[in-house]
Scaffold this active site. Sequence first.
Site, PDB file in Angstrom:
ATOM      1  N   ARG A  68      -4.355   2.915   7.773  1.00  0.00           N
ATOM      2  CA  ARG A  68      -3.211   2.073   7.416  1.00  0.00           C
ATOM      3  C   ARG A  68      -2.479   2.629   6.196  1.00  0.00           C
ATOM      4  O   ARG A  68      -1.238   2.629   6.142  1.00  0.00           O
ATOM      5  CB  ARG A  68      -3.668   0.634   7.147  1.00  0.00           C
ATOM      6  CG  ARG A  68      -2.526  -0.318   6.813  1.00  0.00           C
ATOM      7  CD  ARG A  68      -3.084  -1.675   6.394  1.00  0.00           C
ATOM      8  NE  ARG A  68      -3.713  -2.350   7.506  1.00  0.00           N
ATOM      9  CZ  ARG A  68      -3.088  -3.250   8.272  1.00  0.00           C
ATOM     10  NH1 ARG A  68      -1.834  -3.560   8.046  1.00  0.00           N
ATOM     11  NH2 ARG A  68      -3.730  -3.833   9.256  1.00  0.00           N
ATOM     12  N   HIS A  72       1.523   3.563   6.068  1.00  0.00           N
ATOM     13  CA  HIS A  72       2.426   2.950   5.104  1.00  0.00           C
ATOM     14  C   HIS A  72       3.011   3.979   4.145  1.00  0.00           C
ATOM     15  O   HIS A  72       4.084   3.746   3.580  1.00  0.00           O
ATOM     16  CB  HIS A  72       1.706   1.836   4.345  1.00  0.00           C
ATOM     17  CG  HIS A  72       1.540   0.584   5.149  1.00  0.00           C
ATOM     18  ND1 HIS A  72       1.884  -0.667   4.672  1.00  0.00           N
ATOM     19  CD2 HIS A  72       1.081   0.384   6.413  1.00  0.00           C
ATOM     20  CE1 HIS A  72       1.637  -1.580   5.604  1.00  0.00           C
ATOM     21  NE2 HIS A  72       1.136  -0.957   6.669  1.00  0.00           N
ATOM     22  N   ASP A  73       2.346   5.082   3.969  1.00  0.00           N
ATOM     23  CA  ASP A  73       2.904   6.164   3.177  1.00  0.00           C
ATOM     24  C   ASP A  73       4.026   6.864   3.933  1.00  0.00           C
ATOM     25  O   ASP A  73       5.126   7.060   3.419  1.00  0.00           O
ATOM     26  CB  ASP A  73       1.802   7.171   2.812  1.00  0.00           C
ATOM     27  CG  ASP A  73       2.310   8.266   1.882  1.00  0.00           C
ATOM     28  OD1 ASP A  73       3.128   7.958   0.991  1.00  0.00           O
ATOM     29  OD2 ASP A  73       1.876   9.413   2.032  1.00  0.00           O
ATOM     30  N   VAL A  76       7.688   5.439   4.358  1.00  0.00           N
ATOM     31  CA  VAL A  76       8.524   5.277   3.163  1.00  0.00           C
ATOM     32  C   VAL A  76       8.644   6.643   2.490  1.00  0.00           C
ATOM     33  O   VAL A  76       7.667   7.156   1.940  1.00  0.00           O
ATOM     34  CB  VAL A  76       7.907   4.256   2.182  1.00  0.00           C
ATOM     35  CG1 VAL A  76       8.808   4.090   0.964  1.00  0.00           C
ATOM     36  CG2 VAL A  76       7.685   2.913   2.874  1.00  0.00           C
ATOM     37  N   ASP A  80       4.381  11.542   1.538  1.00  0.00           N
ATOM     38  CA  ASP A  80       4.477  12.212   0.239  1.00  0.00           C
ATOM     39  C   ASP A  80       3.556  11.629  -0.816  1.00  0.00           C
ATOM     40  O   ASP A  80       3.677  11.939  -2.002  1.00  0.00           O
ATOM     41  CB  ASP A  80       5.916  12.173  -0.265  1.00  0.00           C
ATOM     42  CG  ASP A  80       6.428  10.745  -0.485  1.00  0.00           C
ATOM     43  OD1 ASP A  80       5.678   9.784  -0.184  1.00  0.00           O
ATOM     44  OD2 ASP A  80       7.567  10.594  -0.951  1.00  0.00           O
ATOM     45  N   SER A  82       3.531   8.658  -1.958  1.00  0.00           N
ATOM     46  CA  SER A  82       4.173   7.676  -2.836  1.00  0.00           C
ATOM     47  C   SER A  82       3.443   6.333  -2.822  1.00  0.00           C
ATOM     48  O   SER A  82       3.469   5.603  -3.817  1.00  0.00           O
ATOM     49  CB  SER A  82       5.637   7.479  -2.445  1.00  0.00           C
ATOM     50  OG  SER A  82       5.760   7.024  -1.109  1.00  0.00           O
ATOM     51  N   ASN A 100       3.028  -4.609   1.532  1.00  0.00           N
ATOM     52  CA  ASN A 100       1.811  -3.883   1.153  1.00  0.00           C
ATOM     53  C   ASN A 100       0.818  -4.715   0.346  1.00  0.00           C
ATOM     54  O   ASN A 100      -0.393  -4.533   0.467  1.00  0.00           O
ATOM     55  CB  ASN A 100       2.176  -2.639   0.322  1.00  0.00           C
ATOM     56  CG  ASN A 100       2.864  -1.572   1.145  1.00  0.00           C
ATOM     57  OD1 ASN A 100       2.605  -1.422   2.327  1.00  0.00           O
ATOM     58  ND2 ASN A 100       3.758  -0.823   0.511  1.00  0.00           N
ATOM     59  N   PRO A 169       7.137  -1.865   9.581  1.00  0.00           N
ATOM     60  CA  PRO A 169       7.096  -2.949  10.573  1.00  0.00           C
ATOM     61  C   PRO A 169       6.230  -4.092  10.055  1.00  0.00           C
ATOM     62  O   PRO A 169       5.302  -3.885   9.276  1.00  0.00           O
ATOM     63  CB  PRO A 169       6.444  -2.278  11.792  1.00  0.00           C
ATOM     64  CG  PRO A 169       6.600  -0.806  11.573  1.00  0.00           C
ATOM     65  CD  PRO A 169       6.554  -0.612  10.091  1.00  0.00           C
ATOM     66  N   HIS A 199      -4.532  -0.348  15.999  1.00  0.00           N
ATOM     67  CA  HIS A 199      -5.049  -1.709  15.822  1.00  0.00           C
ATOM     68  C   HIS A 199      -6.306  -1.963  16.644  1.00  0.00           C
ATOM     69  O   HIS A 199      -6.814  -3.078  16.656  1.00  0.00           O
ATOM     70  CB  HIS A 199      -3.972  -2.734  16.177  1.00  0.00           C
ATOM     71  CG  HIS A 199      -2.880  -2.821  15.160  1.00  0.00           C
ATOM     72  ND1 HIS A 199      -1.717  -3.537  15.351  1.00  0.00           N
ATOM     73  CD2 HIS A 199      -2.764  -2.260  13.929  1.00  0.00           C
ATOM     74  CE1 HIS A 199      -0.950  -3.427  14.283  1.00  0.00           C
ATOM     75  NE2 HIS A 199      -1.560  -2.663  13.399  1.00  0.00           N
ATOM     76  N   THR A 200      -6.807  -0.950  17.297  1.00  0.00           N
ATOM     77  CA  THR A 200      -8.110  -1.072  17.945  1.00  0.00           C
ATOM     78  C   THR A 200      -9.230  -1.144  16.918  1.00  0.00           C
ATOM     79  O   THR A 200     -10.374  -1.478  17.253  1.00  0.00           O
ATOM     80  CB  THR A 200      -8.355   0.107  18.916  1.00  0.00           C
ATOM     81  OG1 THR A 200      -9.532  -0.136  19.667  1.00  0.00           O
ATOM     82  CG2 THR A 200      -8.511   1.427  18.167  1.00  0.00           C
ATOM     83  N   THR A 254     -14.529  -4.705  19.937  1.00  0.00           N
ATOM     84  CA  THR A 254     -15.101  -3.527  19.251  1.00  0.00           C
ATOM     85  C   THR A 254     -14.262  -3.210  18.015  1.00  0.00           C
ATOM     86  O   THR A 254     -13.552  -2.195  17.973  1.00  0.00           O
ATOM     87  CB  THR A 254     -15.135  -2.312  20.189  1.00  0.00           C
ATOM     88  OG1 THR A 254     -13.812  -2.087  20.720  1.00  0.00           O
ATOM     89  CG2 THR A 254     -16.111  -2.522  21.330  1.00  0.00           C
ATOM     90  N   ASP A 259     -11.278   2.753  20.441  1.00  0.00           N
ATOM     91  CA  ASP A 259     -11.261   2.854  21.896  1.00  0.00           C
ATOM     92  C   ASP A 259      -9.963   2.246  22.410  1.00  0.00           C
ATOM     93  O   ASP A 259      -9.035   1.987  21.627  1.00  0.00           O
ATOM     94  CB  ASP A 259     -12.487   2.173  22.510  1.00  0.00           C
ATOM     95  CG  ASP A 259     -12.622   0.709  22.100  1.00  0.00           C
ATOM     96  OD1 ASP A 259     -11.615   0.122  21.635  1.00  0.00           O
ATOM     97  OD2 ASP A 259     -13.722   0.146  22.239  1.00  0.00           O
TER      98      ASP A 259
END
Length: 336
Positions: A68, A72-73, A76, A80, A82, A100, A169, A199-200, A254, A259
């Site tokens: 994650r 998120h890096d 934006v 880099d 940031s 965040n 998002p 998101h698994t 799981t 998976d």
Amino acid sequence: MSSFSLHCSLLCFFFALIFFIVGSSNANQPYLTLDYYSSSCPNVLEIVRKELDCAVLSEPRIAASVLRLHFHDCFVQGCDGSILLDDTYTLKGEKEAPTNANSLRGYELIDRIKNKLESECPGVVSCADILTIAARDAVILVGGPYWDVPLGRKDSTTASFTLANENLPTADQGLLTLVSKFLYQGLSVTDMVALVGAHTIGMARCENFRERIYGDFQATAGNFPLTASHLDNLKTICPVHGGEDNIAALDQLTPNLFDNSFYQFLLRGEGLLNSDQEMYTSLLGFQTKDLVVKYAHDSVAFFQQFADSMVKMGNITNNESFTTGEVRKNCRFVNT
């Protein structure tokens, strides 16, 4: 949905495509190579892997957290580093942006890896590269696919609180908004559906799935006994009021294994986040629905596309960082 509303939605989508074509061309970056550290820090991959191995063995959830962080890096200013910058008197970082704050973790692990690398080859390996390698290794360690990681990123000397709010998002956004945000980064609809497959693994906070479980969860999932029981449990975790920081697994079957079961939950209408379920149930999700079905039934296809899309996302770079960037000594602060 009325024909007028559909027309307006499609028109917005068209404008998003135009915005992407005109404003986003940063996904192809010629500066990155697979052998960037072959002579300057030949043990970089081994060092990162060892630290990740210990961390994931101790706490499997950290794999999702590192992945994650990388997402998120990259959304934006490109990949880099940031996201790793702390606030200072002269710099407003991204960590406390609403998208965040309270949702990102794993900073201390990146700090430990950086300290190891500074001892081995000081001033050589960027924090941005560390985070990119760590995301790949985190996926592998919980059963996901391997991919080669192009390297050579520089660390940004800036961050953007504003872009963190605008570009990332969120769980409550509709499909067209989500698609447009990925397109803006140079990522296709196929990339989006595959990358959301991250998101698994991992968890979501109550404030991000409350609207879903008290909204259309039952309508999309039906009244099967197991679904009803699961929904009751989710409502216990996340009451109508309060409990914003309570967490539930994005993949209830799981949560610590990479998976394709995440997509199988979407087929049953049991996606935890509105934004996830939209990929399958939205009336405008013609392409996304087909991809969800494909990945739900073909884990090999999902793994292959996820690996390809992670490389593509990792190649989103901040062109400015290649001229004004640096290799930070401490990932939390710009060099003095």
